[in-house]
Each structure stands twice: as C-alpha cells, then as structure tokens.
Design a protein around this motif. Structure first.
Motif, PDB file in Angstrom:
ATOM      1  N   SER A  20      30.857  46.042  37.955  1.00 51.73           N
ATOM      2  CA  SER A  20      31.531  46.669  39.098  1.00 51.73           C
ATOM      3  C   SER A  20      32.990  46.898  38.730  1.00 51.73           C
ATOM      4  CB  SER A  20      31.431  45.797  40.356  1.00 51.73           C
ATOM      5  OG  SER A  20      32.074  44.557  40.144  1.00 51.73           O
ATOM      6  N   SER A  72      41.642  41.188  35.527  1.00 47.63           N
ATOM      7  CA  SER A  72      40.912  41.297  34.263  1.00 47.63           C
ATOM      8  C   SER A  72      41.340  42.538  33.486  1.00 47.63           C
ATOM      9  CB  SER A  72      39.410  41.341  34.535  1.00 47.63           C
ATOM     10  OG  SER A  72      39.086  42.386  35.453  1.00 47.63           O
ATOM     11  N   GLU A  75      38.524  43.874  37.674  1.00 44.55           N
ATOM     12  CA  GLU A  75      39.539  43.794  38.720  1.00 44.55           C
ATOM     13  C   GLU A  75      40.920  43.991  38.086  1.00 44.55           C
ATOM     14  OE1 GLU A  75      38.879  43.546  41.834  1.00 44.55           O
ATOM     15  OE2 GLU A  75      36.718  43.116  41.736  1.00 44.55           O
ATOM     16  N   PHE A 125      30.976  46.310  32.424  1.00 44.38           N
ATOM     17  CA  PHE A 125      31.443  45.699  33.666  1.00 44.38           C
ATOM     18  C   PHE A 125      30.535  46.180  34.794  1.00 44.38           C
ATOM     19  CE2 PHE A 125      35.120  45.851  30.900  1.00 44.38           C
ATOM     20  CZ  PHE A 125      35.637  44.576  31.023  1.00 44.38           C
ATOM     21  N   GLN A 151      27.764  40.704  33.956  1.00 47.21           N
ATOM     22  CA  GLN A 151      29.094  40.471  33.418  1.00 47.21           C
ATOM     23  C   GLN A 151      30.138  40.587  34.524  1.00 47.21           C
ATOM     24  OE1 GLN A 151      30.088  42.432  29.813  1.00 47.21           O
ATOM     25  NE2 GLN A 151      28.004  42.368  28.990  1.00 47.21           N
ATOM     26  N   SER A 152      31.324  40.142  34.240  1.00 53.50           N
ATOM     27  CA  SER A 152      32.373  40.071  35.248  1.00 53.50           C
ATOM     28  C   SER A 152      32.769  41.461  35.722  1.00 53.50           C
ATOM     29  CB  SER A 152      33.603  39.367  34.661  1.00 53.50           C
ATOM     30  OG  SER A 152      34.066  40.090  33.543  1.00 53.50           O
ATOM     31  N   ALA A 153      33.340  41.510  36.914  1.00 52.89           N
ATOM     32  CA  ALA A 153      33.815  42.759  37.482  1.00 52.89           C
ATOM     33  C   ALA A 153      35.179  43.106  36.879  1.00 52.89           C
ATOM     34  CB  ALA A 153      33.912  42.649  38.993  1.00 52.89           C
TER      35      ALA A 153
END
Length: 363
Positions: free
Chosen positions: A250, A232, A229, A248, A225-227
């Motif tokens: 990271s 986000s 940041e 997440f 899944q997306s990090a």
C-alpha cells in the motif's frame, strides 16, 4: 542495438525515424565518397589518359547538382523532424496503440508515478494502491501515463524499448505517454550520469498480458510487505546502491505530490502551499507581518499564545541580570609617580603651545 528492437509503438516510430534520417543522409554521403575515390583514381599522376583543361571555370549543370541535392535533403529532413517532434511529444496523449490500431473508446490509461532516487527507481501505481522499487510492470496494448520527478538530483528516465528519454529534476514534473505491445522483459536506466551508484541504477521493465498484470498486482498486495508511508519513504530516499526489487502492498495517498513539492518530512512547507501563500499576499508582506511561511504537512497546530516582546513586558516580568554597560571603576595611580596630583586630578587642562614657542619645564 536495444533501440533497434522496440517493443512499444513510440519506440518503434523513433526507430523508424532514425532509419529514415540515416537513409536520406546516405543519399548524399555515399555519392560523395564514391566520387572522391573515382576522381582520385581517374586523375592520378600516372594515368596517361587523364584530361587537363586549364580553361574550365564554370558549369551550370554541376552547380545545380551541388546545391539542389543537399537543399532537397535538408528540406526533407526538416519536414520529417518537424512532424515527428510534434507526433512523438512525450506530453501528448497517444492516438493509437500500434500502426492501424486506434485506442478503443473508453480505454483509461494506466497511471504510474515515477520518482528518481539515489540510486534506484520508485514506481507508484495510484489506481492499484501499490508501489515497487526497480521493477516496472505494464500490461500490453494499454496506454500508460507517466508522471515523473526526482527527489534529489538531475536525472533521465529512459526505457529504450518502450519510449525515448525524459529529463527529470527535483521540484518539477515531467510526463510521458507510451505503450508496450509485446510481452517480455527489458531494462531501463538513467541516461544521465548520477554519481557513484549510476552503474547499478537500473530497473526491470516487465511487459505482460492484462490477465498476468492483474495477478501481479494481487501478488504485490498480498506480499505482506510494509506500506510506503512518509517515514519509510524518508528511509528509502537515502542514497543506496544495488538495491533489489522491493514491493509495497500500500502507499500513503498523495505521497507523490509531497515528493514533487519537497515536503515529505513532517513540518516542511510544501512548495505549492508557499507559492499559493505568496500569490495571496500579492508579492508583498502585509503591514505588521513578515510573510510567515505556511505550516508544513503533518505539523501539530500551534495553540500557545504569541510571545510578548521584552520591551512590552512589565519591569517585574523582565527579571534582573548583570549590568554589562556600567562604566569600569578607575584604576590605581600610575606606578612611576603615585603622588603626582595630575595622576589623581584628571580635570587639569594643559594649554596648547604655539608652534616654535618654548615649553615651560614641568614641575
């Protein structure tokens, strides 16, 4: 009844404190209730054996019982409250894992950063480099150090099977030290009403064995899944209800500190930078400056020269424009007497007359 079934040592001590306080107070409450019923029955109007003693006015023994017993109860509850308040201080690191089980030497607490959002909970694991939404996974028998804040409003972090309730506010950091001792699942939520989505503002508390916790971390990292940041996070920060569990893989370093200092949006000055800047200025702006704010995080440096004020520019650089202060042109003569000289010669002075003096007829 969730409070009466703790899975952590802190919640267990809090439950025992509730039971002890209730039991001590019942030492007074139960005799009072029993004596009330006894006196009502014994001295009822229809009892032929009741004793009427109008000369009674004092009993030292009765006075001692009435005053000493409640005083001893108050002293006992005060001592217990004083001791427990310091032992169960959420900011105080744990001294044990469970009754009779001290923390092994070299044990490092698990760090978890918690952010209260509308209406969901964000958990950041700095050491593992992952983050979750509405799911808090913890290994059993390992102390946990929580750093808690809120993104937008006053709230409370409450996992009743693990520890007590902690208040959180935007721009402030609360702490909680706790531990879970039994594998299992329970729920945590906000104990403070937070608006329309409060009912579903819950998170799942999962206590698991250390090996299972390692597998769970690997699963979150490999979920693809997306990090998380700053960009986000700003999307996640917007109010939403009934948010499912999110993982997440990271997390941007220092994201929790930026949430705490309210500077996640690029270009927004961080509170800590503003306070440090104010401390450096000694609380007063230097001569010639007006206390410029420090630049925000992720701000593009300003390389352009400082603009020149208009009064310091050369006439050729100022340009031209309409004269808005020029006097207006005089209008045409009056409509009633266009040829009257007084209508054209505005320098005529009309003398002032004394009060009561006859006025000369106008020409």
């Amino acid at each position: 009844m969730v409070v009466m079934n703790p899975t952590g040592d802190v919640a267990l001590q809090q439950r025992n404190l509730i039971l002890l306080s209730t039991g001590v107070m019942l030492l007074i409450i139960m005799p009072v209730i029993a004596l009330t019923i006894l006196f009502a029955w014994r001295y009822r109007r229809g009892n032929p054996n009741k004793v009427y003693d109008p000369g009674f006015d004092h009993s030292t023994t009765l006075e001692l019982v009435i005053w000493v017993c409640p005083l001893m109860i108050i002293i006992a509850l005060s001592a217990v409250t004083w001791t427990s308040t310091h032992l169960l201080d959420p900011f105080r690191p744990l001294a044990r894992i469970a009754p009779g089980r001290p923390i092994p030497a070299g044990t490092k607490p698990l760090e978890v950063d918690v952010v209260s959002l509308d209406w969901k909970w964000l958990f950041i694991y700095p050491e593992q480099g992952i983050a979750t939404v509405n799911e808090l996974a913890l290994p059993v028998d390992r102390p946990v150090s929580f750093k808690i804040t809120s993104a937008n409003q006053f709230s409370t972090f409450y996992a009743p099977t693990m520890a007590g309730m902690i208040y959180v506010m935007p721009g402030m950091q609360s702490q909680l030290h706790a531990v879970v001792n039994k594998p299992g699942e329970s729920w945590g939520y906000s104990g403070n009403y937070t608006g329309a989505g409060h009912t579903d503002n819950r998170f799942k508390l999962r206590a698991m064995e250390p090996g299972q916790f390692g597998q769970w971390v690997a699963q979150v990292k490999g979920s693809g899944q997306s990090a998380l940041e700053p960009a986000s996070y700003l999307v996640l920060e917007k109010p939403s209800e009934k948010v499912p569990v999110m993982h997440f893989a990271s997390v941007a370093p220092g994201l929790f500190d930026r949430v705490l200092n309210r500077c996640v949006a690029p270009g927004t000055p961080c509170m800590v930078d503003v306070m440090r800047h104010d401390m450096a200025r000694g609380g007063a702006a230097p001569v010639g400056e007006h206390g410029m704010m420090p630049p925000g995080r992720d701000t593009t440096p300003a390389n352009e020269p400082k603009p020149t004020p208009a009064l310091e520019k050369a006439p050729a650089d100022k340009g031209t424009g309409p004269n808005v202060t020029k006097p207006a042109e005089p209008g045409p003569p009056g409509a009633k007497k266009p040829g009257d000289p007084r209508n054209r010669d505005l320098s005529t002075i009309v003398p002032l007359h004394a009060p009561g003096a006859p006025r000369a007829a106008r020409a």
